[in-house]
Design an enzyme around this catalytic site. Structure first.
Site, short mmCIF file in Angstrom:
data_model
loop_
_atom_site.label_atom_id
_atom_site.label_comp_id
_atom_site.label_asym_id
_atom_site.label_seq_id
_atom_site.Cartn_x
_atom_site.Cartn_y
_atom_site.Cartn_z
N GLY A 1 5.62 6.46 -4.17
CA GLY A 1 6.48 5.34 -4.58
C GLY A 1 6.92 4.49 -3.40
N ASP B 1 -9.45 -14.12 2.47
CA ASP B 1 -9.70 -15.28 1.59
C ASP B 1 -10.31 -16.36 2.49
OD1 ASP B 1 -9.37 -17.81 0.40
OD2 ASP B 1 -7.50 -17.27 -0.59
N HIS C 1 0.84 -1.19 0.00
CA HIS C 1 0.00 0.00 0.00
C HIS C 1 0.89 1.25 0.00
CE1 HIS C 1 -3.95 -1.90 1.66
NE2 HIS C 1 -3.35 -2.67 0.79
N ASP C 2 2.02 1.14 0.65
CA ASP C 2 2.94 2.28 0.73
C ASP C 2 3.39 2.75 -0.64
OD1 ASP C 2 4.90 4.05 2.12
OD2 ASP C 2 6.30 2.76 1.07
N ASP D 1 9.20 3.69 -1.00
CA ASP D 1 10.42 4.31 -0.47
C ASP D 1 10.53 4.12 1.04
OD1 ASP D 1 8.40 5.90 0.42
OD2 ASP D 1 9.06 7.73 -0.57
N SER E 1 8.57 4.70 3.36
CA SER E 1 8.19 5.93 4.07
C SER E 1 7.39 5.64 5.34
CB SER E 1 7.37 6.83 3.15
OG SER E 1 6.07 6.31 3.03
N ASP F 1 -2.74 -18.32 -3.38
CA ASP F 1 -3.38 -19.08 -4.45
C ASP F 1 -4.52 -18.28 -5.06
OD1 ASP F 1 -5.37 -19.10 -2.57
OD2 ASP F 1 -5.26 -21.23 -2.11
N HIS G 1 -4.93 -10.18 -1.61
CA HIS G 1 -5.89 -10.45 -0.54
C HIS G 1 -6.18 -11.95 -0.41
CE1 HIS G 1 -7.54 -6.03 -0.37
NE2 HIS G 1 -6.28 -6.13 0.02
N THR G 2 -5.39 -12.75 -1.08
CA THR G 2 -5.44 -14.20 -0.86
C THR G 2 -4.81 -14.55 0.50
OG1 THR G 2 -4.69 -16.35 -1.71
CG2 THR G 2 -3.24 -14.52 -2.12
C1 HEM Z 1 -7.29 -2.39 -4.73
C2 HEM Z 1 -7.18 -1.58 -3.71
C3 HEM Z 1 -7.00 -2.05 -2.30
C4 HEM Z 1 -7.81 -1.76 -1.26
C5 HEM Z 1 -9.04 -0.86 -1.30
C6 HEM Z 1 -7.28 -2.44 -0.11
C7 HEM Z 1 -7.83 -2.37 1.15
C8 HEM Z 1 -7.45 -3.15 2.21
C9 HEM Z 1 -8.09 -3.16 3.50
C10 HEM Z 1 -9.24 -2.24 3.92
C11 HEM Z 1 -7.49 -4.10 4.26
C12 HEM Z 1 -7.86 -4.49 5.69
C13 HEM Z 1 -7.23 -3.50 6.64
C14 HEM Z 1 -7.78 -3.66 8.04
O1 HEM Z 1 -8.97 -3.89 8.22
O2 HEM Z 1 -6.96 -3.55 8.98
C15 HEM Z 1 -6.44 -4.68 3.46
C16 HEM Z 1 -5.60 -5.69 3.88
C17 HEM Z 1 -4.55 -6.18 3.14
N1 HEM Z 1 -4.13 -5.75 1.90
FE1 HEM Z 1 -5.14 -4.46 0.70
N2 HEM Z 1 -6.17 -3.14 -0.47
C18 HEM Z 1 -5.95 -2.94 -1.80
C19 HEM Z 1 -4.90 -3.42 -2.55
C20 HEM Z 1 -3.91 -4.22 -2.04
C21 HEM Z 1 -2.71 -4.57 -2.76
C22 HEM Z 1 -2.39 -4.06 -4.16
C23 HEM Z 1 -1.98 -5.38 -1.95
C24 HEM Z 1 -0.66 -6.01 -2.20
C25 HEM Z 1 -0.12 -6.15 -3.39
C26 HEM Z 1 -2.72 -5.55 -0.72
C27 HEM Z 1 -2.35 -6.35 0.34
C28 HEM Z 1 -3.05 -6.49 1.52
C29 HEM Z 1 -2.77 -7.46 2.56
C30 HEM Z 1 -1.67 -8.51 2.54
C31 HEM Z 1 -3.70 -7.25 3.58
C32 HEM Z 1 -3.85 -8.02 4.89
C33 HEM Z 1 -3.54 -7.12 6.04
C34 HEM Z 1 -3.61 -7.83 7.41
O3 HEM Z 1 -3.84 -9.04 7.50
O4 HEM Z 1 -3.36 -7.14 8.40
N3 HEM Z 1 -3.86 -4.80 -0.80
N4 HEM Z 1 -6.44 -4.09 2.22
#
Ligand code: HEM
Length: 320
Positions: free
Chosen positions: A73, A240, A67-68, A75, A77, A248, A195-196
């Site tokens: 970019g 997931d 997300h960073d 970095d 941060s 996966d 999000h898998t």
């Molecule tokens: C498409 C836009 C995206 C949105 C709107 C989004 C939003 C979110 C939100 C709301 C959470 C849960 C945060 C929480 O409740 O504490 C989350 C978790 C996560 N996101 Fe995303 N995300 C996006 C894209 C991505 C991308 C591109 C990646 C990595 C390439 C990613 C990797 C993750 C991971 C691994 C988690 C799990 C966090 C945890 O278990 O604490 N996300 N995301």
């Protein structure tokens, strides 16, 4: 366009091209007495840590690192620290999960690399390699990480708040938010596949499970038990449903069954232009895993700090 504006735009455009041209898979090839500094990444500590199931739940810290990349970019941060701190707060509420495991792994790798190659490898590159290795350790496919980034000297929390796409966005908003940082709609669908793994807090999906109609009703009901309509904001559910610790295509299968946890997840399969890509990934794991590496490289190329800009942090948790 006035003359000075044109000049500024051209300088910006070409410096952008030069900056990304400097990223290469062999950036550290000869920096440590002829030995690649990256050879030291795969240390005992990291290998063991990522392979450990408990640590799979620490990987989400890497999720926030991704997300960073949306904020000025990749970095290393301040937004990373902020998200990891949030993560730590959540983890301390859980039995047997008292530490910031994702970042512990980064600290371990950083100190190993520093001991053989002091002051050479920035945290931003360590994070990029560690993220790739984590995906591989969870069953994903490897990719050649482009290296040569530098760490930021500042931390912008306001930028962090506005740069990261919100889970309340609809498909068009998600597409725009990716396009704003130079990423395509295909990148959006494939990177969301991250999000898998990992979990979300009740507060991130409450509105979806109580108010939305494009959700499997028994799935919504089962989530409501752990996410009441008031209270329990930090209660966690996996992103997931079937295989939350394996990299996966379970995330895409969930979307087809209307079991996307976040509103933004289900937007990728909701009768719109991205449905076909979701369907295709749900039945082709190898295409998804290959495309994921390509899109991670694309994301890692978002305006990197290179050359003499930025710094090589001594401690990944703070600026020098
Ligand atoms: C498409 C836009 C995206 C949105 C709107 C989004 C939003 C979110 C939100 C709301 C959470 C849960 C945060 C929480 O409740 O504490 C989350 C978790 C996560 N996101 Fe995303 N995300 C996006 C894209 C991505 C991308 C591109 C990646 C990595 C390439 C990613 C990797 C993750 C991971 C691994 C988690 C799990 C966090 C945890 O278990 O604490 N996300 N995301």
């Amino acid at each position: 366009m006035e003359f000075p504006t044109v000049v500024v735009c051209l300088v910006w455009f070409f410096s952008g091209i030069l900056a990304s041209a400097q990223l290469t898979t062999s950036f550290y090839k000869t920096t440590c007495s002829g030995k690649s500094a990256v050879d030291h990444f795969k240390t005992e500590g990291e290998e063991k840590a990522v392979a450990n199931e408990e640590n799979a739940w620490g990987l989400p810290c890497f999720g926030f690192i991704f997300h960073d990349c949306f904020v000025n970019g990749c970095d290393a941060s301040g937004s990373i620290r902020r998200h990891c701190q949030l993560h730590r707060k959540r983890k301390t509420a859980q039995p047997n999960n008292g530490s910031l495991r994702g970042f512990d792994v980064v600290d371990t790798i950083k100190s190993k690399v520093e001991s053989v190659c002091p002051g050479v490898v920035p945290c931003a590159d360590i994070l990029a390699v560690a993220a790739r290795d984590s995906v591989v350790a969870l069953g994903g496919k490897s990719w050649g990480v482009l290296l040569g980034r530098r760490d930021s000297t500042t931390a912008s929390l306001s930028a962090a708040n506005t740069g990261i796409p919100a889970p309340t966005l609809n498909l068009s908003g998600l597409i725009t938010s990716f396009s704003n940082v130079g990423l395509s709609t295909k990148d959006l669908v494939v990177l969301s596949g991250a999000h898998t793994i990992g979990q979300a807090r009740c507060t991130s999906f409450r509105a979806r499970i109580y108010n939305e109609t494009n959700i499997n009703s028994s799935f919504a009901k089962s989530l409501q038990a752990n996410c009441p309509s008031t209270g329990g904001d930090n209660n966690l559910s996996p992103l997931d449903t079937s295989s939350p610790t394996t990299f996966d295509v379970g995330y895409y299968t969930d979307l087809i069954g209307q079991k996307g946890l976040l509103h933004s997840d289900q937007q990728l399969y909701n009768g719109g232009s991205t449905d076909s890509q979701v369907t295709s990934y749900s039945s082709s794991s190898s295409t998804f895993l290959t495309d994921f590496g390509t899109s991670m490289i694309n994301m890692g190329n978002i305006s990197p700090l290179t050359g003499s800009r930025g710094q090589v942090r001594t401690n990944c948790r703070k600026t020098n």
